[in-house]
Design an enzyme around this catalytic site. Structure first.
Site, PDB file in Angstrom:
ATOM      1  N   HIS A  93      44.566  31.215  37.859  1.00  0.00           N
ATOM      2  CA  HIS A  93      45.437  32.401  37.869  1.00  0.00           C
ATOM      3  C   HIS A  93      44.566  33.657  37.790  1.00  0.00           C
ATOM      4  O   HIS A  93      43.528  33.661  37.124  1.00  0.00           O
ATOM      5  CB  HIS A  93      46.405  32.342  36.683  1.00  0.00           C
ATOM      6  CG  HIS A  93      47.478  33.383  36.771  1.00  0.00           C
ATOM      7  ND1 HIS A  93      47.243  34.704  36.444  1.00  0.00           N
ATOM      8  CD2 HIS A  93      48.759  33.312  37.198  1.00  0.00           C
ATOM      9  CE1 HIS A  93      48.361  35.387  36.648  1.00  0.00           C
ATOM     10  NE2 HIS A  93      49.293  34.570  37.115  1.00  0.00           N
ATOM     11  N   GLU A 162      49.448  34.594  45.457  1.00  0.00           N
ATOM     12  CA  GLU A 162      49.811  35.619  44.474  1.00  0.00           C
ATOM     13  C   GLU A 162      48.954  36.856  44.683  1.00  0.00           C
ATOM     14  O   GLU A 162      47.887  36.988  44.075  1.00  0.00           O
ATOM     15  CB  GLU A 162      49.539  35.101  43.043  1.00  0.00           C
ATOM     16  CG  GLU A 162      50.530  34.104  42.544  1.00  0.00           C
ATOM     17  CD  GLU A 162      50.800  34.284  41.059  1.00  0.00           C
ATOM     18  OE1 GLU A 162      51.966  34.184  40.675  1.00  0.00           O
ATOM     19  OE2 GLU A 162      49.872  34.536  40.284  1.00  0.00           O
ATOM     20  N   GLY A 232      56.710  34.890  36.836  1.00  0.00           N
ATOM     21  CA  GLY A 232      56.244  35.346  35.529  1.00  0.00           C
ATOM     22  C   GLY A 232      57.363  35.991  34.732  1.00  0.00           C
ATOM     23  O   GLY A 232      58.184  35.310  34.101  1.00  0.00           O
TER      24      GLY A 232
HETATM   25  P1  PGA Z   1      55.329  38.121  37.785  1.00  0.00           P
HETATM   26  O1  PGA Z   1      54.065  37.161  37.469  1.00  0.00           O
HETATM   27  O2  PGA Z   1      56.424  37.253  38.314  1.00  0.00           O
HETATM   28  O3  PGA Z   1      55.648  38.740  36.453  1.00  0.00           O
HETATM   29  O4  PGA Z   1      54.853  39.116  38.796  1.00  0.00           O
HETATM   30  C1  PGA Z   1      53.680  36.155  38.359  1.00  0.00           C
HETATM   31  C2  PGA Z   1      52.415  35.511  37.875  1.00  0.00           C
HETATM   32  O5  PGA Z   1      51.518  36.223  37.362  1.00  0.00           O
HETATM   33  O6  PGA Z   1      52.259  34.283  37.981  1.00  0.00           O
END
Ligand code: PGA
Length: 252
Positions: A93, A162, A232
């Protein structure tokens, strides 16, 4: 293939009581939903609270160490995750890369250890910024992370696209557009094809993460052709997360 929706709780919530409550609420809301895999990846500390409160949802992990048990202070190994019957483990991540200095080589070891030992890594890749010069970063990250992976393991691989600039906690973040996510998905599939072959690359699952909510999920899955989402902030709101799971179940 059924859609995969993963709740990445990060270092939330603040107490085991609240973790149990959150898991129970999500479970209640999604218990009758069919045709979607819903995973909750809480902090390790809350594994049992979550596990004790779910049936339909599965327990997942946010990280793992590549070695078996041994002298690795502070680490949780793939064996520990297997003992809990965990299937999906998030690997690489961007927060771990940035805050903890996790390198491509470390991520590669984790991906291999996960795949070799029957876990399904959810490998996160994505550009830091929207600038065009960042274009090679996804290719570079995938080439390093997948080095030494056997083609017949790809059926257990999940790649989470991401873009860092789209993650809700990045200042001035904005969700990606479904059209760009679609392009990114094709780009990722092409890179995996070039590293392996088209047939094997087809087996890997590609999901999207970055400010996913119940309003935009259908577009990422529909127009964006994403096979799921890594969620997230919205995963800490049980009704919101359940709605995302319900929409994913209805999206072909
Ligand atoms: P978010 O986070 O949905 O709050 O943008 C996603 C993640 O970091 O996996």
């Amino acid at each position: 293939m059924s859609k995969l929706i993963i709740a990445n709780w990060k270092s939330n919530p603040d107490s085991s009581g609240n973790a149990a409550l959150l898991a129970a609420k999500i479970e209640k809301e999604i218990s009758s939903v069919r045709g979607v895999e819903a995973v909750i990846a809480p902090p390790y500390h809350f594994f049992s609270e979550v596990k004790n409160n779910i049936r339909k949802a599965q327990l997942g992990a946010q990280n793992m160490f590549w070695e078996n048990v041994g002298p690795f202070t502070g680490e949780i190994s793939w064996r520990h995750l297997r003992q809990l019957k965990i299937k999906y483990v998030i690997v690489g991540h961007s927060e771990r890369r940035r805050l903890l200095g996790e390198t491509g080589e470390m991520i590669n070891k984790k991906v291999i250890a996960a795949l070799e030992n029957g876990l399904h890594p959810v490998l996160c890749v994505g550009e830091q910024t929207r600038d065009a010069e960042d274009d090679s970063s996804v290719k570079d990250a995938l080439s390093v992370a997948l080095s030494g992976v056997k083609r017949n393991w790809l059926k257990n691989l999940v790649v989470a696209y991401e873009p860092v600039w789209a993650i809700s906690t990045t200042p001035d973040s904005k969700p990606d557009t479904p059209a760009n996510a679609f392009r990114a998905g094709i780009h990722i599939r092409k890179i995996i094809t070039s590293l392996f072959d088209a047939k094997s690359a087809q087996q890997a699952r590609i999901i999207y993460g970055g400010s996913v909510n119940s309003k935009n999920i259908w577009r990422f899955l529909g127009e964006g052709k994403m096979q799921g989402a890594l969620v997230g902030a919205s995963s800490l709101k049980p009704e919101e997360f359940a709605e995302i799971v319900a929409i994913a179940a209805k999206t072909k």
